[in-house]
Every structure is written in C-alpha cells, then in structure tokens.
Design a protein around this motif. Sequence first.
Motif, mmCIF file in Angstrom:
data_model
loop_
_atom_site.group_PDB
_atom_site.id
_atom_site.type_symbol
_atom_site.label_atom_id
_atom_site.label_comp_id
_atom_site.label_asym_id
_atom_site.label_seq_id
_atom_site.Cartn_x
_atom_site.Cartn_y
_atom_site.Cartn_z
ATOM 1 N N GLY A 8 53.005 57.584 22.793
ATOM 2 C CA GLY A 8 53.259 58.196 24.093
ATOM 3 C C GLY A 8 52.729 57.380 25.251
ATOM 4 O O GLY A 8 52.638 57.861 26.379
ATOM 5 N N GLY A 9 52.382 56.130 24.993
ATOM 6 C CA GLY A 9 51.775 55.278 26.015
ATOM 7 C C GLY A 9 52.778 54.507 26.842
ATOM 8 O O GLY A 9 53.987 54.569 26.630
ATOM 9 N N MET A 10 52.246 53.780 27.802
ATOM 10 C CA MET A 10 53.047 52.923 28.666
ATOM 11 C C MET A 10 53.085 51.524 28.065
ATOM 12 O O MET A 10 52.040 50.898 27.872
ATOM 13 C CB MET A 10 52.444 52.847 30.072
ATOM 14 C CG MET A 10 53.255 51.959 30.985
ATOM 15 S SD MET A 10 52.644 51.696 32.679
ATOM 16 C CE MET A 10 51.241 52.697 32.870
ATOM 17 N N SER A 11 54.281 51.061 27.761
ATOM 18 C CA SER A 11 54.457 49.735 27.162
ATOM 19 C C SER A 11 55.134 48.809 28.154
ATOM 20 O O SER A 11 56.159 49.157 28.734
ATOM 21 C CB SER A 11 55.317 49.820 25.900
ATOM 22 O OG SER A 11 54.701 50.630 24.931
ATOM 23 N N VAL A 12 54.552 47.633 28.323
ATOM 24 C CA VAL A 12 55.151 46.574 29.120
ATOM 25 C C VAL A 12 55.304 45.393 28.172
ATOM 26 O O VAL A 12 54.305 44.842 27.692
ATOM 27 C CB VAL A 12 54.255 46.187 30.323
ATOM 28 C CG1 VAL A 12 54.878 45.047 31.111
ATOM 29 C CG2 VAL A 12 54.006 47.400 31.227
ATOM 30 N N SER A 13 56.544 45.035 27.860
ATOM 31 C CA SER A 13 56.759 43.929 26.927
ATOM 32 C C SER A 13 56.319 42.615 27.566
ATOM 33 O O SER A 13 56.127 42.531 28.782
ATOM 34 C CB SER A 13 58.239 43.846 26.534
ATOM 35 O OG SER A 13 59.007 43.360 27.627
ATOM 36 N N ALA A 14 56.176 41.595 26.751
ATOM 37 C CA ALA A 14 55.817 40.279 27.277
ATOM 38 C C ALA A 14 56.853 39.806 28.291
ATOM 39 O O ALA A 14 56.507 39.287 29.351
ATOM 40 C CB ALA A 14 55.682 39.280 26.130
ATOM 41 N N ALA A 15 58.141 40.016 27.994
ATOM 42 C CA ALA A 15 59.196 39.619 28.928
ATOM 43 C C ALA A 15 59.117 40.422 30.224
ATOM 44 O O ALA A 15 59.328 39.881 31.318
ATOM 45 C CB ALA A 15 60.563 39.792 28.279
ATOM 46 N N GLY A 53 50.028 49.342 26.820
ATOM 47 C CA GLY A 53 50.267 48.117 26.062
ATOM 48 C C GLY A 53 50.905 47.061 26.941
ATOM 49 O O GLY A 53 51.930 47.324 27.568
ATOM 50 N N ILE A 54 50.310 45.884 26.988
ATOM 51 C CA ILE A 54 50.892 44.741 27.680
ATOM 52 C C ILE A 54 51.197 43.709 26.597
ATOM 53 O O ILE A 54 50.297 43.142 26.002
ATOM 54 C CB ILE A 54 49.924 44.145 28.737
ATOM 55 C CG1 ILE A 54 49.422 45.217 29.696
ATOM 56 C CG2 ILE A 54 50.602 42.990 29.472
ATOM 57 C CD1 ILE A 54 50.472 45.802 30.608
ATOM 58 N N GLY A 55 52.466 43.553 26.304
ATOM 59 C CA GLY A 55 52.853 42.700 25.181
ATOM 60 C C GLY A 55 52.733 43.413 23.848
ATOM 61 O O GLY A 55 52.896 42.811 22.796
ATOM 62 N N VAL A 56 52.415 44.692 23.882
ATOM 63 C CA VAL A 56 52.255 45.521 22.689
ATOM 64 C C VAL A 56 53.008 46.829 22.924
ATOM 65 O O VAL A 56 52.871 47.429 23.981
ATOM 66 C CB VAL A 56 50.764 45.853 22.424
ATOM 67 C CG1 VAL A 56 50.610 46.804 21.260
ATOM 68 C CG2 VAL A 56 49.959 44.594 22.200
ATOM 69 N N ASP A 57 53.778 47.251 21.959
ATOM 70 C CA ASP A 57 54.522 48.503 22.095
ATOM 71 C C ASP A 57 53.642 49.674 21.655
ATOM 72 O O ASP A 57 53.298 49.802 20.490
ATOM 73 C CB ASP A 57 55.789 48.455 21.251
ATOM 74 C CG ASP A 57 56.676 49.675 21.436
ATOM 75 O OD1 ASP A 57 56.314 50.584 22.230
ATOM 76 O OD2 ASP A 57 57.737 49.728 20.802
ATOM 77 N N VAL A 58 53.275 50.508 22.616
ATOM 78 C CA VAL A 58 52.467 51.692 22.318
ATOM 79 C C VAL A 58 53.254 52.976 22.610
ATOM 80 O O VAL A 58 52.674 54.052 22.710
ATOM 81 C CB VAL A 58 51.131 51.684 23.115
ATOM 82 C CG1 VAL A 58 50.237 50.548 22.657
ATOM 83 C CG2 VAL A 58 51.384 51.626 24.610
ATOM 84 N N SER A 59 54.566 52.844 22.694
ATOM 85 C CA SER A 59 55.402 54.006 23.025
ATOM 86 C C SER A 59 55.347 55.085 21.940
ATOM 87 O O SER A 59 55.478 56.265 22.239
ATOM 88 C CB SER A 59 56.848 53.580 23.292
ATOM 89 O OG SER A 59 57.391 52.930 22.168
ATOM 90 N N ALA A 60 55.121 54.716 20.693
ATOM 91 C CA ALA A 60 55.033 55.714 19.626
ATOM 92 C C ALA A 60 53.832 56.643 19.826
ATOM 93 O O ALA A 60 53.834 57.773 19.362
ATOM 94 C CB ALA A 60 54.943 55.035 18.259
#
Length: 167
Positions: A42-49, A33-40
């Motif tokens: 088990g994914g890799m999340s990169v916030s917009a910030a 996820g880039i700008g999307v939270d996919v941690s639930a």
Amino acid sequence: TAADLVVGSTTARIYSSGAYNMFLYSTNGKPIGIGVDVSAQGGMSVSAAEAQVFAGSRLCVGDAMHGGIYVGPLTATNTDNVQTWCFLASGTSGAGGTVTFQTGASQFRVLEVTAVLGIYLDVPGTNGVTTTYFTGTLTLEITGTAAQGAAGIVFRDAQYLNAATKL
C-alpha cells in the motif's frame, strides 16, 4: 502525498523545482519505495525510471508519517537531475524511522540520510551506495538513542559506502 506516484513520461523533466526544495512524502503510514516497488504494502512507489523526471537542487523524501523508506538500484541516469537527494525517516517507532538501501547499487550526486532508528545497507556487490559530485558529499545521521531502539548505521550485506570525487 499519494498512495502511489504514476509519472506519464520518463523523458520530460515534469517535476522541476529549479533552485527550490522539493518534498515527496506519504502520510498513510505505508512505505515509500524509490527504485523499489512497495505498492503491495500500500506504499508509494517511484520506479528508477520515474525518479529521473525529478529535476532541481534538492529532493527530500520522507517525514515522520511513512512506514519506512526503501531505496533500490538507482543509476546516475536516474538520479543526476537532482543535485541533492535527501532521505528523512523521522518516525520514532517501527520502520517509519528507518532508511534501507537494498537490492543493488545506487549512485547519487550528493546524498543526505537522516533516520531516527536506523540506516540499513543491504546492497550486495562491489558498488554499494556512491556519491559522485565534485566533493562527493555523503551525510548519514542517526538522531535516535539506544533507549528509543536506534540501531545505528548497519552494513547487513553491503560491502561499499563510497563518497568519491568526480572530475
């Protein structure tokens, strides 16, 4: 590669490649996820910030081993430190072959998206997915076939796909 990316500072350019390519991918079969939270999931999340700490000529996100790429709302502030954003979904089954733009408008200088199974635009509103740098280069490519289950480029809730020139 990581299950999640945690950036300590969103003001420093701590991930800079200069003129070289940077690659960000996950090999655990989970979503990115880039700008999307996919941690639930088990994914890799990169916030917009967090996305804005990357700086360089090209950042390629994805490969064949992830569970899909999901791109959420990203502003020019979040993406302008990278000249070219590249999303690659080369998996041949499930979500691993898809890139989905969702939730809100995203803006990039130059954008390249290559997917085997589908590129989905689920961006409501009036801005959609936009490129803004000089020639406004926007490349969308589906490499899969109908026999592989490729859906193509699908506008589900999107109104705009814009490659614009910024002077």
